[in-house]
Design a protein around this motif. Structure first.
Motif, PDB file in Angstrom:
ATOM      1  N   MET A   1       0.919  -1.109   0.034  1.00 17.90           N
ATOM      2  CA  MET A   1      -0.075   0.223   0.082  1.00 17.90           C
ATOM      3  C   MET A   1       0.879   1.154  -0.097  1.00 17.90           C
ATOM      4  O   MET A   1       1.996   1.238   0.878  1.00 17.90           O
ATOM      5  N   ASP A   2       0.513   2.144  -0.882  1.00 14.70           N
ATOM      6  CA  ASP A   2       1.251   3.510  -0.810  1.00 14.70           C
ATOM      7  C   ASP A   2       0.233   4.584  -0.975  1.00 14.70           C
ATOM      8  O   ASP A   2      -0.714   4.403  -1.636  1.00 14.70           O
ATOM      9  N   ILE A   3       0.360   5.468  -0.040  1.00 17.89           N
ATOM     10  CA  ILE A   3      -0.500   6.385   0.013  1.00 17.89           C
ATOM     11  C   ILE A   3       0.062   8.075  -0.183  1.00 17.89           C
ATOM     12  O   ILE A   3       1.188   8.371   0.503  1.00 17.89           O
ATOM     13  N   LEU A 231      -0.534  21.003  14.993  1.00 19.52           N
ATOM     14  CA  LEU A 231      -0.841  19.513  15.276  1.00 19.52           C
ATOM     15  C   LEU A 231       0.327  18.767  15.848  1.00 19.52           C
ATOM     16  O   LEU A 231       0.007  17.803  16.664  1.00 19.52           O
ATOM     17  N   LYS A 232       1.381  18.892  14.896  1.00 18.39           N
ATOM     18  CA  LYS A 232       2.664  18.188  15.354  1.00 18.39           C
ATOM     19  C   LYS A 232       2.991  18.454  16.800  1.00 18.39           C
ATOM     20  O   LYS A 232       3.404  17.527  17.932  1.00 18.39           O
ATOM     21  N   LYS A 233       2.922  19.651  17.053  1.00 17.92           N
ATOM     22  CA  LYS A 233       3.340  19.999  18.657  1.00 17.92           C
ATOM     23  C   LYS A 233       2.212  19.541  19.795  1.00 17.92           C
ATOM     24  O   LYS A 233       2.673  19.045  20.753  1.00 17.92           O
ATOM     25  N   PHE A 234       1.000  19.319  19.286  1.00 17.27           N
ATOM     26  CA  PHE A 234       0.004  18.951  20.018  1.00 17.27           C
ATOM     27  C   PHE A 234       0.372  17.350  20.474  1.00 17.27           C
ATOM     28  O   PHE A 234       0.175  16.761  21.275  1.00 17.27           O
ATOM     29  N   ALA A 235       0.521  16.756  19.154  1.00 15.63           N
ATOM     30  CA  ALA A 235       0.684  15.289  19.495  1.00 15.63           C
ATOM     31  C   ALA A 235       1.827  14.982  20.184  1.00 15.63           C
ATOM     32  O   ALA A 235       1.772  14.067  21.084  1.00 15.63           O
ATOM     33  N   GLU A 236       2.853  15.806  20.183  1.00 19.32           N
ATOM     34  CA  GLU A 236       4.100  15.677  20.962  1.00 19.32           C
ATOM     35  C   GLU A 236       3.837  15.903  22.663  1.00 19.32           C
ATOM     36  O   GLU A 236       4.063  14.986  23.508  1.00 19.32           O
ATOM     37  N   GLU A 237       3.050  16.874  22.964  1.00 18.08           N
ATOM     38  CA  GLU A 237       2.599  17.090  24.299  1.00 18.08           C
ATOM     39  C   GLU A 237       1.882  16.012  24.702  1.00 18.08           C
ATOM     40  O   GLU A 237       1.797  15.595  25.739  1.00 18.08           O
ATOM     41  N   LYS A 238       0.893  15.487  23.844  1.00 16.72           N
ATOM     42  CA  LYS A 238       0.107  14.434  24.255  1.00 16.72           C
ATOM     43  C   LYS A 238       0.722  12.966  24.229  1.00 16.72           C
ATOM     44  O   LYS A 238      -0.097  11.867  24.742  1.00 16.72           O
ATOM     45  N   GLY A 239       1.691  12.985  23.837  1.00 12.19           N
ATOM     46  CA  GLY A 239       2.331  11.783  23.624  1.00 12.19           C
ATOM     47  C   GLY A 239       1.983  10.592  22.564  1.00 12.19           C
ATOM     48  O   GLY A 239       2.398   9.343  22.576  1.00 12.19           O
ATOM     49  N   PHE A 240       1.538  10.945  21.364  1.00  5.17           N
ATOM     50  CA  PHE A 240       1.139  10.361  20.334  1.00  5.17           C
ATOM     51  C   PHE A 240       1.704  10.309  19.003  1.00  5.17           C
ATOM     52  O   PHE A 240       1.452  10.132  17.971  1.00  5.17           O
ATOM     53  N   ALA A 241       2.873  11.262  19.117  1.00  7.07           N
ATOM     54  CA  ALA A 241       3.456  11.794  18.023  1.00  7.07           C
ATOM     55  C   ALA A 241       3.926  10.560  17.056  1.00  7.07           C
ATOM     56  O   ALA A 241       4.283  10.727  15.885  1.00  7.07           O
ATOM     57  N   SER A 242       4.299   9.272  17.752  1.00  7.78           N
ATOM     58  CA  SER A 242       4.950   8.210  16.888  1.00  7.78           C
ATOM     59  C   SER A 242       4.000   7.560  16.121  1.00  7.78           C
ATOM     60  O   SER A 242       4.219   6.956  15.331  1.00  7.78           O
ATOM     61  N   SER A 243       2.781   7.746  16.557  1.00  5.79           N
ATOM     62  CA  SER A 243       1.653   7.366  15.631  1.00  5.79           C
ATOM     63  C   SER A 243       1.153   8.017  14.755  1.00  5.79           C
ATOM     64  O   SER A 243       0.099   7.657  14.257  1.00  5.79           O
ATOM     65  N   LEU A 244       1.547   9.357  14.645  1.00  9.50           N
ATOM     66  CA  LEU A 244       0.875  10.270  13.657  1.00  9.50           C
ATOM     67  C   LEU A 244       1.536  10.650  12.681  1.00  9.50           C
ATOM     68  O   LEU A 244       2.900  10.968  13.042  1.00  9.50           O
ATOM     69  N   LEU A 245       1.131  10.691  11.377  1.00  6.23           N
ATOM     70  CA  LEU A 245       1.900  11.301  10.376  1.00  6.23           C
ATOM     71  C   LEU A 245       1.115  12.482   9.695  1.00  6.23           C
ATOM     72  O   LEU A 245      -0.023  12.492   9.519  1.00  6.23           O
ATOM     73  N   VAL A 246       2.047  13.689   9.319  1.00  6.10           N
ATOM     74  CA  VAL A 246       1.285  14.799   8.855  1.00  6.10           C
ATOM     75  C   VAL A 246       1.972  15.237   7.761  1.00  6.10           C
ATOM     76  O   VAL A 246       2.846  15.940   7.803  1.00  6.10           O
ATOM     77  N   PRO A 247       1.773  14.645   6.629  1.00  2.99           N
ATOM     78  CA  PRO A 247       2.458  14.788   5.489  1.00  2.99           C
ATOM     79  C   PRO A 247       2.474  16.275   4.775  1.00  2.99           C
ATOM     80  O   PRO A 247       1.334  16.972   4.825  1.00  2.99           O
ATOM     81  N   GLU A 248       3.284  16.388   4.330  1.00  4.34           N
ATOM     82  CA  GLU A 248       3.679  17.689   3.318  1.00  4.34           C
ATOM     83  C   GLU A 248       2.664  17.401   2.117  1.00  4.34           C
ATOM     84  O   GLU A 248       2.782  16.194   1.493  1.00  4.34           O
ATOM     85  N   ASP A 249       2.386  18.291   1.091  1.00  7.29           N
ATOM     86  CA  ASP A 249       1.966  18.372  -0.134  1.00  7.29           C
ATOM     87  C   ASP A 249       2.761  17.384  -0.838  1.00  7.29           C
ATOM     88  O   ASP A 249       3.975  17.832  -1.075  1.00  7.29           O
ATOM     89  N   GLY A 250       2.578  16.334  -1.740  1.00  5.07           N
ATOM     90  CA  GLY A 250       3.401  15.442  -2.493  1.00  5.07           C
ATOM     91  C   GLY A 250       4.177  14.294  -1.671  1.00  5.07           C
ATOM     92  O   GLY A 250       4.499  13.470  -2.305  1.00  5.07           O
ATOM     93  N   GLU A 251       3.901  14.284  -0.346  1.00  5.10           N
ATOM     94  CA  GLU A 251       4.531  13.489   0.491  1.00  5.10           C
ATOM     95  C   GLU A 251       3.888  12.043   0.371  1.00  5.10           C
ATOM     96  O   GLU A 251       2.685  12.234   0.114  1.00  5.10           O
ATOM     97  N   SER A 252       4.483  10.791   0.318  1.00  6.90           N
ATOM     98  CA  SER A 252       4.054   9.572   0.482  1.00  6.90           C
ATOM     99  C   SER A 252       4.632   8.649   1.511  1.00  6.90           C
ATOM    100  O   SER A 252       5.655   8.934   1.789  1.00  6.90           O
ATOM    101  N   TYR A 253       3.689   7.680   1.466  1.00  6.11           N
ATOM    102  CA  TYR A 253       4.004   6.704   2.997  1.00  6.11           C
ATOM    103  C   TYR A 253       3.765   5.181   2.042  1.00  6.11           C
ATOM    104  O   TYR A 253       2.845   5.042   1.336  1.00  6.11           O
ATOM    105  N   THR A 254       4.642   4.307   2.433  1.00  7.02           N
ATOM    106  CA  THR A 254       4.548   2.881   1.935  1.00  7.02           C
ATOM    107  C   THR A 254       4.494   2.048   3.193  1.00  7.02           C
ATOM    108  O   THR A 254       5.104   2.182   4.435  1.00  7.02           O
ATOM    109  N   PHE A 255       3.242   1.435   3.293  1.00  5.49           N
ATOM    110  CA  PHE A 255       2.807   0.393   4.442  1.00  5.49           C
ATOM    111  C   PHE A 255       3.044  -0.901   4.068  1.00  5.49           C
ATOM    112  O   PHE A 255       2.500  -1.411   2.918  1.00  5.49           O
TER     113      PHE A 255
END
Length: 255
Positions: A1-3, A231-255
């Motif tokens: 899968m690629d998003i 959002l990234k700052k909030f995720a760091e504060e709440k401790g879930f940054a490692s579970s969250l991806l916040v892509p820039e336009d054009g960025e992709s992820y493979t799973f």
């Protein structure tokens, strides 16, 4: 899968050997006026150019999924540029009729047991705001992708966090969750969220703590209310940054 995050809610998803285009907004930067009675009335939509050419985006697309017909999910450029015989899925017959009226000949309404080329496409619930906003914003949907060779993918669409999203998580137990997380506002000011904000995204994570959450639909059109940085700052504060991806336009992820 690629998003791949294209821009705003527009995604390209490669899943089980097929290429899907989700909620295409394909116009050039500034082609449309700002959404009225909202923030940044001096900024025309979309706020940024596409990160790659339209030809690259639509090349070898097997199917298009349109979760609803708002301009930032299905625009005039998409109607003009996409092949009229492309396979296209809509949320209901009303939307399908409007899409057919734009010249598209191969339109199918998503259900809870749609199958396309061996891939399950399951229509999911959503609420495009809270209270009176739900009726004003209209009907929306999301979609779950399932295939024996892939992880389960849930694209939530234009929805806030509510019990319907919880039910979809409980039912499908997705590995990857894409949320529209820009906290876009129906009018300038607090309390009129049309889609998920940071607290909604946190609730999504807490409800599916082992899933990877991808936040899109951010800073793409004038009425956005939550930035990627916040959002990234909030995720760091709440401790879930490692579970969250916040892509820039054009960025992709493979799973």
């Amino acid at each position: 899968m690629d998003i791949q995050q294209i821009r705003n809610a527009t995604l390209v998803v490669k899943y089980a050997g097929k290429k899907f285009l989700i909620d295409p907004m394909l116009a050039e930067k500034g082609a449309y006026p700002p959404f009225p009675n909202t923030a940044r009335q001096d900024q025309h939509n979309p706020l940024f150019e596409l990160p790659t050419s339209v030809d690259n985006i639509i090349h070898n697309i097997d199917a298009v999924i349109v979760t609803h017909l708002h301009l930032d999910h299905w625009d005039e450029a998409a109607k003009e540029l996409l092949p009229k015989d492309i396979k296209l899925f809509s949320q209901n017959e009303e939307d399908a009729t409007e899409i057919r009226n734009a010249g598209f000949r191969n339109v199918e309404v998503l259900t809870e047991d749609t199958v396309f080329e061996g891939i399950q496409l399951i229509k999911t619930k959503g609420e495009h705001g809270r209270g009176d906003l739900i009726k004003l914003a209209g009907l929306v949907c999301g979609v779950v992708f399932k295939h024996q060779s892939e992880k389960t993918l849930y694209i939530a669409g234009d929805t806030v966090w509510y019990e319907g999203v919880q039910q979809e998580l409980n039912t499908h137990n997705p590995d990857i969750i894409v949320v529209n997380g820009g906290d876009n506002q129906a009018y300038e000011g607090e309390g009129a969220s049309l889609i998920m904000g940071k607290e909604d995204i946190y609730e999504t994570h807490k409800a599916a703590p082992t899933a990877k959450v991808i936040a899109v639909h951010m800073e793409g059109v004038n009425h956005w209310g939550l930035s990627r940085k916040e959002l990234k700052k909030f995720a760091e504060e709440k401790g879930f940054a490692s579970s969250l991806l916040v892509p820039e336009d054009g960025e992709s992820y493979t799973f």
